[in-house]
Each structure stands twice: as C-alpha cells, then as structure tokens.
Design an enzyme around this catalytic site. Structure first.
Site, PDB file in Angstrom:
ATOM      1  N   LYS A 176     -43.957  38.965 -21.704  1.00 39.67           N
ATOM      2  CA  LYS A 176     -44.189  39.952 -22.765  1.00 39.67           C
ATOM      3  C   LYS A 176     -42.859  40.419 -23.371  1.00 39.67           C
ATOM      4  O   LYS A 176     -42.797  40.726 -24.566  1.00 39.67           O
ATOM      5  CB  LYS A 176     -45.009  41.125 -22.242  1.00 39.67           C
ATOM      6  CG  LYS A 176     -46.470  40.772 -21.964  1.00 39.67           C
ATOM      7  CD  LYS A 176     -47.186  40.251 -23.205  1.00 39.67           C
ATOM      8  CE  LYS A 176     -48.702  40.219 -23.060  1.00 39.67           C
ATOM      9  NZ  LYS A 176     -49.365  39.616 -24.234  1.00 39.67           N
ATOM     10  N   TYR A 220     -45.386  38.295 -15.935  1.00 37.55           N
ATOM     11  CA  TYR A 220     -46.018  38.944 -17.092  1.00 37.55           C
ATOM     12  C   TYR A 220     -44.972  39.737 -17.890  1.00 37.55           C
ATOM     13  O   TYR A 220     -44.903  39.640 -19.117  1.00 37.55           O
ATOM     14  CB  TYR A 220     -47.137  39.855 -16.603  1.00 37.55           C
ATOM     15  CG  TYR A 220     -47.900  40.565 -17.690  1.00 37.55           C
ATOM     16  CD1 TYR A 220     -48.781  39.866 -18.504  1.00 37.55           C
ATOM     17  CD2 TYR A 220     -47.771  41.937 -17.886  1.00 37.55           C
ATOM     18  CE1 TYR A 220     -49.504  40.518 -19.503  1.00 37.55           C
ATOM     19  CE2 TYR A 220     -48.494  42.604 -18.872  1.00 37.55           C
ATOM     20  CZ  TYR A 220     -49.358  41.886 -19.681  1.00 37.55           C
ATOM     21  OH  TYR A 220     -50.082  42.537 -20.662  1.00 37.55           O
TER      22      TYR A 220
END
Ligand code: NAP
Length: 244
Positions: A155, A151
């Site tokens: 991101k 993640y």
C-alpha cells in the site's frame, strides 16, 4: 460529465457501494469483475441507474487484458473520464511469517494492478486533456504496524505510485489522488472482527462520497493528495448505509 468511470474491484465490499453511488449521481460506470465471479446485483436500483452500469471481466494482473479493457472502454464510451482503483488484497503477517507467495500475491493484487490500470487509462485521458484517477492505498501506507508487513509495503507503493503519476500529469487536466482509509465498515470486516470498536471505521458510503468529489469538476485543483479517511462520520455516517 462525459465519458466512463472505470471502477476496478467493483464487486468488492467497498466497490459495490462506490459503483452504485456513482451511477446514482449520474455517472456512467464500467466496473471490473473476475471471470467466473457473479456480477453486481443492482436489481433494487431504478432502471435509469442500472442502465448507467456495465461490467467487464478482467484479471488486473494481466497487462494485455488491462490494456484491452481501457482501449475498449474508450472506444465504446467515447472517453475514459475516470479510474477508481479499488481492487486489492489483504493478508496479515509479520515479515518473518510472510512466505514468498503471500508477498507476491499482495504485491500483484495491490501494486501491479494499480500500475497496469493507471498506465492503460492515462493515454486516453491525456489525449483529451482531462481525467481523474483515484487510487486506494490504506492507513497502513502511512503508519507501520507490526503484523502488516507485505500489505503495508504494497500500500505504501500504491501511495507512491499516485504521487509519481501526479507529478507526471501536472498541468495536463488529469489529476491523480490516493485514499488512505483506516478500517472500512464492510460485511467482511464485521464478520472477521465481531468485537471491534467500529466508531473509527469509515463506511463504504463515506468512501464513495469522497471519490465522487475527487471525480468532480470542483476537485480539478486537487492533484497528488494522499487523503487519510476515518470515522466518526457525523451526519453522513454509517446510519445512512442502510439506504441502499
Ligand atoms: N476493507 C477495509 O477495511 C480496507 C481498509 C483500507 C483499505 N482498503 C482497500 O480498499 C480497497 C477495497 O477494499 P474492499 O474491502 O472492498 O476489498 P475486497 O472486498 O477484498 O475487494 C477487492 C476487490 O478487488 C478485486 N481483485 C483483487 N485482485 C484482483 C485481480 N487480480 N483482478 C481483478 N480483480 C481483483 C476483487 O475481485 P474478486 O471478488 O474477484 O476477488 C474484489 O472485487 C482495497 O484496495 C483495499 O485494500 C480496504
């Protein structure tokens, strides 16, 4: 302001509020949802607000589908005034626990989707010499934290994509900025983290208001910003979330 604002992930925990607030503020909104999923329920809104909102099904990892979405939006509404890219996915896990499928899913849902949407929106904006793109990364893009490997990397790439696009659009009338929220006070987060201290969480309403401002004329001079968002929110705080 003329033209449509395309909101990807408009059916998500944050997207629902963003779509509603943009429409309440007088913007014309086209939100995306996935084929087969129920569209947004705006039945509590006045007819004038509902009339400004429409939905379109698309898989944001499908290059042709995304291109078609923006071409049709430009033809139907005259201009693509904005892209608010909220679509994304979250899965926790340390790198050693992360399977290839988990990694690919987060990369595709967060990075591929942002790239494809921005790439399809930009030519329409550049042709008119105006437009606003808001990508949504996360606090994890700024700050490594054990347990968020795929993640955080995805991101981080979304934030970098916004920075690259901001350089490419400098001086064109198109701006590209990126949000980096910490935990957002969504129903899903409340259910997943019942004992959490929510004082630092940011409400979807506050996120929506920052987005509205980035879409506005006043923010024409803001390009390439990476904005961390976190609570507490004071007078604009979650207590106002119940308003709608
Ligand atoms: N919630 C938080 O605490 C938090 C914190 C920091 C950053 N963020 C970021 O903020 C954004 C919004 O968060 P959220 O809580 O609203 O997320 P969410 O509830 O999980 O919603 C994500 C949205 O993205 C859509 N989506 C995902 N993959 C897609 C694909 N391939 N094609 C089309 N649509 C796709 C989902 O559609 P379906 O409904 O069809 O799956 C859904 O509408 C996300 O980018 C998230 O990573 C959230």
């Amino acid at each position: 302001m003329e033209g449509v604002v395309v909101v990807t992930g408009g059916t998500g925990g944050v997207g629902r509020t963003v779509v509603r607030e943009l429409a309440r503020a007088g913007r014309t909104v086209l939100y995306t949802h996935r084929d087969g999923r129920p569209p947004l329920d705006l039945s509590a809104e006045p007819a004038a607000v509902r009339a400004r909102v429409s939905g379109a099904p698309v898989d944001l990892t499908d290059p042709e589908g995304v291109q078609r979405l923006f071409d049709e939006a430009a033809a139907r509404f005259g201009a693509v005034a904005g892209l608010v890219h909220l679509a994304g996915a979250f899965l926790a896990g340390r790198a050693v626990e992360t399977g290839a499928g988990h990694w690919r899913h987060l990369w595709q849902a967060n990075v591929d989707s942002a790239f494809l949407a921005a790439r399809a929106a930009l030519p329409h904006m550049l042709r008119l010499g105006r437009g606003r793109i808001v990508l949504v990364a996360a606090r994890a893009a700024l700050q490594p934290r054990a347990g968020l490997a795929a993640y955080g990397v995805a991101k981080g790439a979304v934030a970098r994509l916004a920075a690259e696009l901001a350089e490419e659009t400098r001086g064109t009338g198109v701006t590209v900025n990126c949000l980096a929220p910490g935990a957002i006070d969504t129903e899903a987060n409340r259910a997943a983290r019942p004992g959490a201290d929510r004082r630092l969480w940011v409400s979807p309403l506050a996120v929506a208001r920052v987005i509205l401002w980035l879409l506005s004329e006043e923010a024409a001079v803001v390009n390439g910003a990476l904005l961390p968002l976190e609570g507490p929110e004071g007078a604009l705080g979650p207590q106002r979330e119940g308003e709608g």
